[in-house]
Write an enzyme that holds these catalytic residues in place. Structure first.
Site, PDB file in Angstrom:
ATOM      1  N   CYS A  98      37.256  66.462  72.216  1.00  0.00           N
ATOM      2  CA  CYS A  98      38.585  65.865  72.035  1.00  0.00           C
ATOM      3  C   CYS A  98      39.559  66.962  71.635  1.00  0.00           C
ATOM      4  O   CYS A  98      39.288  67.743  70.723  1.00  0.00           O
ATOM      5  CB  CYS A  98      38.555  64.782  70.955  1.00  0.00           C
ATOM      6  SG  CYS A  98      37.836  63.248  71.526  1.00  0.00           S
ATOM      7  N   HIS A  99      40.676  66.990  72.328  1.00  0.00           N
ATOM      8  CA  HIS A  99      41.708  67.980  72.022  1.00  0.00           C
ATOM      9  C   HIS A  99      42.432  67.612  70.730  1.00  0.00           C
ATOM     10  O   HIS A  99      42.690  66.425  70.491  1.00  0.00           O
ATOM     11  CB  HIS A  99      42.745  68.036  73.148  1.00  0.00           C
ATOM     12  CG  HIS A  99      42.222  68.609  74.415  1.00  0.00           C
ATOM     13  ND1 HIS A  99      41.446  67.893  75.296  1.00  0.00           N
ATOM     14  CD2 HIS A  99      42.365  69.845  74.954  1.00  0.00           C
ATOM     15  CE1 HIS A  99      41.134  68.659  76.324  1.00  0.00           C
ATOM     16  NE2 HIS A  99      41.670  69.843  76.145  1.00  0.00           N
ATOM     17  N   MET A 128      40.953  58.056  72.354  1.00  0.00           N
ATOM     18  CA  MET A 128      39.898  58.319  71.374  1.00  0.00           C
ATOM     19  C   MET A 128      40.437  58.253  69.950  1.00  0.00           C
ATOM     20  O   MET A 128      39.734  57.814  69.036  1.00  0.00           O
ATOM     21  CB  MET A 128      39.234  59.670  71.642  1.00  0.00           C
ATOM     22  CG  MET A 128      38.439  59.703  72.935  1.00  0.00           C
ATOM     23  SD  MET A 128      37.261  58.335  73.119  1.00  0.00           S
ATOM     24  CE  MET A 128      36.224  58.550  71.699  1.00  0.00           C
ATOM     25  N   ASP A 184      32.665  49.055  53.673  1.00  0.00           N
ATOM     26  CA  ASP A 184      32.383  49.719  52.402  1.00  0.00           C
ATOM     27  C   ASP A 184      33.038  48.980  51.235  1.00  0.00           C
ATOM     28  O   ASP A 184      32.427  48.797  50.187  1.00  0.00           O
ATOM     29  CB  ASP A 184      32.866  51.172  52.455  1.00  0.00           C
ATOM     30  CG  ASP A 184      32.580  51.917  51.172  1.00  0.00           C
ATOM     31  OD1 ASP A 184      31.413  51.924  50.727  1.00  0.00           O
ATOM     32  OD2 ASP A 184      33.525  52.488  50.586  1.00  0.00           O
TER      33      ASP A 184
END
Length: 149
Positions: free
Chosen positions: A69-70, A106, A121
């Site tokens: 991923c850039h 992404m 969590d």
């Protein structure tokens, strides 16, 4: 021997890129009812505020987490967490925007998933029978093609 490299996007035009991804975290009905009764506030704070911040951090860290991923100069990250009482769930929607040579799908997917993991969590003290599901790209614009689910 093999070579690993980041895809060369230098020949691509800089365009406005937007992507929106979503997922949901499903709770046991009693746990969801308790969260709703407490206005989705837990010991550590308001669920949507903490998860939203985590989602933004996740989107920004995408190139550190996902190979190839850039790194992108994200101009907008928006994370929405909304209750879905009929499904005993919280839906997470992450929208990312930039001007760039590669898409932000992404980043949106990572932001949504990190927000959902944070919700898990924050709520695990009430029981760990939660499910994170339906992580998906909702839409993207910019680049060679647009997409809408």
């Amino acid at each position: 021997m093999s070579t690993t490299s980041l895809t060369d996007v230098s020949a691509k035009a800089v365009t406005a890129r937007v992507a929106r991804a979503s997922c949901r975290i499903v709770f046991q009905p009693g746990v969801f009812a308790q969260l709703a009764a407490e206005n989705f506030r837990v010991k550590k704070g308001r669920l949507e505020e903490i998860a939203g911040l985590a989602g933004m951090m996740g989107a920004k860290k995408t190139p550190d987490l996902i190979p190839h991923c850039h790194p992108l100069a994200l101009q907008k990250i928006e994370v929405e967490v909304r209750p879905e009482a009929e499904r005993f769930s919280l839906k997470v929607v992450c929208t990312c925007r930039c001007q760039g040579q590669t898409g932000v799908e992404m980043e949106a997917l990572t932001g949504a998933s990190v927000a959902a993991l944070t919700l898990y969590d924050l709520c695990k003290y009430q029981g760990q029978r939660m499910t994170i599901s339906e992580l998906q790209l909702e839409e993207k614009t910019g680049g060679k093609s647009d997409y809408q689910r």
